[in-house]
Design an enzyme around this catalytic site. Structure first.
Site, mmCIF file in Angstrom:
data_model
loop_
_atom_site.group_PDB
_atom_site.id
_atom_site.type_symbol
_atom_site.label_atom_id
_atom_site.label_comp_id
_atom_site.label_asym_id
_atom_site.label_seq_id
_atom_site.Cartn_x
_atom_site.Cartn_y
_atom_site.Cartn_z
ATOM 1 N N VAL A 126 0.877 -1.324 0.067
ATOM 2 C CA VAL A 126 -0.025 -0.155 0.195
ATOM 3 C C VAL A 126 0.813 1.128 0.025
ATOM 4 O O VAL A 126 2.320 1.252 0.257
ATOM 5 C CB VAL A 126 -1.141 0.183 1.301
ATOM 6 C CG1 VAL A 126 -1.838 -1.170 1.142
ATOM 7 C CG2 VAL A 126 -0.243 -0.010 2.632
ATOM 8 N N GLU A 127 0.175 2.552 -0.372
ATOM 9 C CA GLU A 127 0.893 3.808 -0.421
ATOM 10 C C GLU A 127 2.049 3.530 -1.205
ATOM 11 O O GLU A 127 3.243 4.273 -0.955
ATOM 12 C CB GLU A 127 1.099 4.085 1.039
ATOM 13 C CG GLU A 127 -0.038 4.743 1.757
ATOM 14 C CD GLU A 127 0.247 5.576 2.916
ATOM 15 O OE1 GLU A 127 1.219 6.189 3.031
ATOM 16 O OE2 GLU A 127 -0.496 5.498 3.874
#
Length: 819
Positions: free
Chosen positions: A497-498
């Site tokens: 994620v991110e």
């Protein structure tokens, strides 16, 4: 002979001036004085002065220098420099540079590092950690959360709302807690030691989300409407950025909105028709207000002259007609609320744009600036909290679990794993402390956030893998008594994620660092974009002159520091850490020199050589991690007992730095430069080694018994021995085992027999019968045996417990029919 000596002294003078980055004027005066001295002693003649004047006059007279050098170079640069896209420019412009810029520029100031204030918790923040955070940790059963309900319990959700866990970053004037970045990190670390789902649920609203965007960019009306509700938990936020076609390349989102008018209740309302398909959106299934990123178009010029306005952010209520929301993804058996959001031709009023119409098209800049802060806090803190919990747990388990009549922690293979866990955990905590200190000082560290996100989530994966190796079957068998399995399954989530970690390492860390941290590149690029040619050439001339001197200085510095192995470099301390400061100074100079070498030889093609970019990024990243470690050691008062942790972390970083340098030079795209660069920068080959066995032995010993260093390593974790807290129970078991060991040894000595460290309740009875121990000591042995068995045993289930409720009902019905 005298001329040769004089010439060598002149070369040394030049190198000395370059090493200390003297100005062009200082160079000119110093060499002129040296020539004058040579003339007085008849060592040099007119020819030497002629050569000097031919070089010095054009360089020192700006009009001549610009005509001969800067103007032609300016025209060449303007032709060959690739055009930077709007999203690339906004990403580079977002945030600030800080300590990482000192490392990038080749001359770190160690006093500046150590003068950065150590982050501290306010009384209010400490009370929150000791009160509500401790309480919510006691309310959560990770097994029930992940296996039975695939969610936090309603009671926990309500407690989080009532106690403003979703309002850590919201300002007090809107009812929030307005905690420091360091306090946010401490909260997330403690929650992570209890439950990945709990930490993720709290972390996301306090990271990249509507609250942060509203506070930075929202209109007063938007702030007053949403922030108090978000603070009280009356609104649950999520932010929808990622699309199936655009993950790490968020700037390529296909989702769009068209400015239009729609008749509502007999009135024409100016708004946006939205079409989007988002996925991987944390908290989406339960969110009541959705932050949405999309590309805005204005084909009818209802809000301005531009048709393609650009990426825009808006706030969409959950009850918006046509919004498809509520379904869930199932992320690797770590079921935090996460799901897709869709919409087709959904109409929303124009004032849903965060910041109003004036902020239309500014969404990418908004996102990147906010992400540079959130990325430095949430994922690194979660990773660090998990590593802390595993350090304490694996150390305790290694002392409790026995094989071949001794604790497994005394086996050298286990010691190696424990050292990796402890050393990395110390470094991770140090990195989070330094990064959050920067944020609390007002920085928006985009490069640091990428370093922290990538390396700490990767190190968490290393830590949990090592912990699994030590625990063996105990870590594999899921159940209420397994404190490892869900963390092991969830490690790839943080890595994904991110921004995927591969992209972060290969492109973002160095891609942003090379431009943001370099003292001259941005100025050169900005000069190329100026419309007025005279102004542009003046700006370019100032930047390029500084750049040339900078390259020469870094060349001299890196060669000298490599030839001498940095033994003459300065260090703020004359203790075992001295060589670390010296080696980091050397690698800082090498990074600065190689960065310019790569830029000069590859130009705009550098960003396509991802492996080169990744290795240059590694040189920067490991310097940051190592310096954070040294800063942490300084802040803690330089306790000698912590030194093995410092040594492991820094020596591991130096070894990896040198490995990255070796690989970089072996694969440098300009093949003709490979050998010269190796001779200059690695004249003695590899000089940094992995941490020694002796250091690893000290760390392993440190983790297996209570002591101040171990307490500092695991500070802030939830270790209360409550029924739901397996880590707390394990800590209590360790203390019981340590109390039981001398009693056990006495019984073995008196009876002249080495018993297995098991069945301690039976040994207690034997000891009482033989009058070797008293009742109190017997009770310690019995309690220790119960705790030991709880620590090493695993769960088992009725087969029907492991299938879904629907499947269980079908199986029961089939069995009934068969009977």
């Amino acid at each position: 002979m005298f001329y040769f000596i004089w010439l060598m002294c002149l070369v040394c003078l030049f190198c000395l001036l370059a090493y200390h980055r003297s100005s062009l004027t200082s160079f000119t005066l110093a060499i002129a004085i040296w020539l004058t001295a040579g003339s007085l002693f008849d060592i040099v003649g007119q020819f030497s002065w002629f050569i000097f004047l031919v070089i010095a006059i054009p360089l020192n007279i700006s009009s001549v220098r610009q005509h001969l050098f800067s103007k032609p170079a300016f025209k060449i640069f303007r032709k060959i420099m690739p055009e930077m896209s709007k999203t690339e420019k906004e990403a580079i412009d977002a945030g600030t540079t800080w300590w990482e810029a000192d490392l990038f520029r080749g001359e770190p100031d160690w006093h500046k590092l150590h003068n950065i204030p150590q982050p501290r918790l306010s009384p209010e923040e400490q009370a929150f950690l000791n009160g509500p955070v401790e309480t919510v940790c006691s309310m959560v059963s990770d097994w029930d959360t992940t296996h039975k309900y695939a969610d936090l319990s309603p009671e926990v959700w309500q407690y989080l709302k009532d106690n403003k866990f979703f309002a850590l970053i919201i300002e007090k004037e809107y009812g929030g807690l307005e905690f420091s970045a360091y306090a946010q990190s401490c909260v997330l670390q403690k929650l992570m030691g209890t439950s990945t789902v709990l930490a993720s649920t709290v972390g996301v609203p306090n990271s990249l989300g509507p609250a942060e965007l509203l506070q930075q960019y929202g209109t007063e009306q938007q702030k007053e409407h949403y922030l108090p509700k978000l603070a009280l938990g009356l609104e649950i936020p999520c932010f929808a950025l990622t699309s199936p076609e655009a993950g790490s390349d968020a700037g390529a989102i296909p989702d769009f909105g068209i400015v239009c008018q729609k008749e509502i209740n007999g009135e024409q309302v100016l708004g946006i028709s939205l079409t989007f398909n988002k996925r991987y959106i944390t908290l989406a299934p339960v969110a009541t207000v959705i932050g949405l990123a999309f590309k805005l178009k204005d084909p009818y010029h209802l809000i301005g002259d531009k048709e393609d306005i650009g990426i825009t952010c808006a706030l969409i209520p959950r009850d918006t007609e046509g919004l498809e929301i509520g379904r869930r993804h199932f992320p690797l058996n770590v079921p935090f609320q996460n799901g897709p959001i869709k919409g087709e031709n959904i109409f929303v009023p124009i004032d849903t744009i965060i910041g109003g119409v004036n902020m239309a098209g500014q969404g990418w800049r908004m996102l990147v600036e906010c992400l540079s802060v959130g990325r430095a806090i949430t994922l690194p803190s979660n990773a660090t909290g998990g590593a802390k919990a595993l350090s304490l747990a694996t150390g305790a388990y290694s002392r409790i679990r026995r094989q071949f009549k001794l604790p497994i922690g005394k086996m050298e293979g286990i010691e190696e794993a424990l050292a990796l866990i402890g050393g990395n955990t110390y470094m991770m905590d140090a990195t989070v402390e330094l990064s959050t200190a920067g944020i609390d000082l007002g920085e928006k560290p985009s490069v640091i956030s990428a370093i922290a996100k990538y390396h700490l989530t990767e190190k968490m994966r290393d830590v949990v893998n090592a912990a699994m190796d030590v625990h063996g079957g105990k870590g594999i068998m899921l159940g209420p008594n397994n404190y490892l399995g869900r963390g092991y399954q969830g490690a790839p989530v943080a890595i994904t994620v991110e921004g995927a970690n591969i992209l972060t390492r290969n492109m973002i860390i160095y891609g942003q660092g090379a431009i943001r941290c370099h003292p001259y590149v941005i100025a050169e690029m900005e000069s190329l974009a100026l419309k007025d040619e005279t102004e542009a050439i003046n700006a370019f001339d100032a930047a390029i002159c500084g750049h040339v001197g900078y390259v020469i200085s870094n060349n001299i510095r890196s060669v000298w520091l490599s030839i001498t192995n940095a033994i003459f470099a300065g260090s703020p301390y004359n203790d075992p850490t001295k060589t670390y400061y010296q080696q980091l100074t050397r690698f800082s100079a090498i990074l600065a020199f190689l960065s310019d070498t790569a830029m000069i030889t590859l130009g705009g093609a550098l960003k396509r050589h991802e492996r080169i970019s990744a290795r240059l990024g590694d040189l920067l990243s490991y310097q940051y991690l190592a310096t954070a470690t040294l800063k942490r050691y300084q802040d803690d008062g330089r306790p000698e007992a912590d030194l093995p942790l410092v040594q492991w972390a820094v020596e591991d970083s130096l070894f990896k730095m040198e490995s990255a340098l070796h690989d970089l030079l072996n694969n440098f795209p300009a093949t003709w430069l490979r050998r010269p660069l190796k001779i200059m920068l690695m004249p003695w080959g590899k000089t940094n080694s992995k941490p020694s066995d002796a250091i690893e032995h000290q760390i392993a010993k440190l983790l297996q018994e209570p002591n101040e260093s171990r307490d500092r390593l695991g500070k802030g974790q939830y270790v209360t021995a409550s029924p739901n807290n397996l880590f707390g129970e394990l800590e209590a078991a360790l203390r019981l085992i340590l109390k039981a060991e001398p009693i056990y040894d006495r019984i073995c000595k008196v009876l002249d027999q080495k018993f297995s460290f098991s069945q301690l309740h039976e040994m207690a009875e034997t000891g009482l019968e033989q009058n070797i121990i008293n009742e109190h000591e017997a009770e310690i042995l019995k309690q220790a045996e119960q705790a030991r068995l709880k620590a090493i045993n695993v769960d088992d289930f009725d087969p029907l417990e492991l299938v879904s409720a629907c499947a269980a009902a079908e199986m029961k019905q089939q069995n009934t029919v068969a009977a």
